[in-house]
Scaffold this motif. Structure first.
Motif, short mmCIF file in Angstrom:
data_model
loop_
_atom_site.label_atom_id
_atom_site.label_comp_id
_atom_site.label_asym_id
_atom_site.label_seq_id
_atom_site.Cartn_x
_atom_site.Cartn_y
_atom_site.Cartn_z
N ASN A 1 2.73 1.84 -3.31
CA ASN A 1 1.88 2.33 -4.40
C ASN A 1 1.74 3.84 -4.38
OD1 ASN A 1 1.32 -0.06 -5.74
ND2 ASN A 1 -0.38 -0.58 -4.40
N SER A 2 2.38 4.47 -3.41
CA SER A 2 2.41 5.93 -3.39
C SER A 2 3.04 6.45 -4.67
CB SER A 2 3.25 6.41 -2.20
OG SER A 2 2.71 5.94 -0.99
N ASN A 3 2.65 7.61 -5.05
CA ASN A 3 3.16 8.17 -6.30
C ASN A 3 4.65 8.47 -6.28
OD1 ASN A 3 0.97 8.27 -8.18
ND2 ASN A 3 0.00 9.74 -6.82
N TYR B 1 5.35 14.38 2.29
CA TYR B 1 5.45 12.94 2.47
C TYR B 1 4.68 12.49 3.71
CZ TYR B 1 8.98 12.88 -1.17
OH TYR B 1 9.63 12.98 -2.38
N GLU B 2 3.84 11.49 3.53
CA GLU B 2 2.98 11.02 4.62
C GLU B 2 3.61 9.90 5.44
OE1 GLU B 2 0.43 12.55 1.26
OE2 GLU B 2 1.98 11.01 1.40
N TYR B 3 4.44 9.10 4.84
CA TYR B 3 5.00 7.93 5.51
C TYR B 3 6.53 8.02 5.55
CZ TYR B 3 0.35 6.18 4.38
OH TYR B 3 -1.00 6.03 4.26
N LYS C 1 6.43 7.04 -9.30
CA LYS C 1 6.06 5.63 -9.33
C LYS C 1 6.50 4.96 -10.63
CE LYS C 1 2.06 2.62 -8.72
NZ LYS C 1 0.61 2.59 -8.44
N ARG D 1 0.83 -1.20 0.00
CA ARG D 1 0.00 0.00 0.00
C ARG D 1 0.87 1.25 0.00
NH1 ARG D 1 -3.91 2.10 4.90
NH2 ARG D 1 -4.46 4.08 3.95
N THR D 2 1.92 1.24 0.82
CA THR D 2 2.80 2.40 0.89
C THR D 2 3.57 2.56 -0.41
OG1 THR D 2 3.03 2.03 3.26
CG2 THR D 2 4.64 3.48 2.22
N ASP E 1 5.09 9.53 -0.61
CA ASP E 1 4.16 10.64 -0.82
C ASP E 1 3.03 10.17 -1.73
OD1 ASP E 1 4.41 13.74 -2.72
OD2 ASP E 1 2.84 13.00 -1.38
N GLN E 2 1.80 10.31 -1.24
CA GLN E 2 0.64 9.85 -2.00
C GLN E 2 0.21 10.81 -3.10
OE1 GLN E 2 -0.69 6.94 -1.56
NE2 GLN E 2 -0.40 6.27 0.55
N SER E 3 0.68 12.04 -3.03
CA SER E 3 0.17 13.04 -3.95
C SER E 3 0.69 12.81 -5.36
CB SER E 3 0.55 14.44 -3.49
OG SER E 3 1.93 14.66 -3.73
#
Length: 127
Positions: free
Chosen positions: A29-31, A114-116, A52, A26-27, A98-100
């Protein structure tokens, strides 16, 4: 644990190290996946980032030509190959996700995007 960085160690100036950061699917797959570092007594700074698809990569000026960021999507792993290491590269290195969808340098190099974050791996370069 969503991000696990490893590969740090002690190396002489001019040497090489390869850092790895394994992520949960899941992590990963972040952009964007990025590497940052924090030297003793200094603030955390951007090192490199990769989209990605791998089509966009950015580097801090201080590491251009010496470091290479890459990712293996099949292994959910991002790498940082560091060559010609210098004593000023000594720091704790962190990987982040970073998911964005931002693709500009000012976004991909911004730690607050960055979220994680991983726990960090220490790199020491002796002169």
């Amino acid at each position: 644990v969503q991000l696990q960085a490893c590969g740090g160690g002690l190396v002489q100036a001019g040497g090489s190290l390869r850092l790895s950061c394994a992520a949960s699917e899941r992590t990963f797959n972040s952009n964007t996946m990025g590497w940052f570092r924090q030297a003793p007594g200094k603030e955390r700074e951007f090192v490199a980032a990769i989209r990605k698809s791998g089509d966009i990569r950015y580097y801090a000026d201080s590491v251009k030509g010496r470091f290479t960021i890459s990712r293996d999507n099949a292994k959910n792993t991002v790498y940082l190959q560091m060559n010609n290491l210098k004593p000023e590269d000594t720091a704790v290195y962190y990987c982040a996700a970073d998911q964005s969808g931002g693709s500009y340098y000012y976004i991909m190099s911004n730690q607050y995007e960055y979220e994680y974050w991983g726990q960090g791996t220490e790199v020491t370069v002796s002169s």
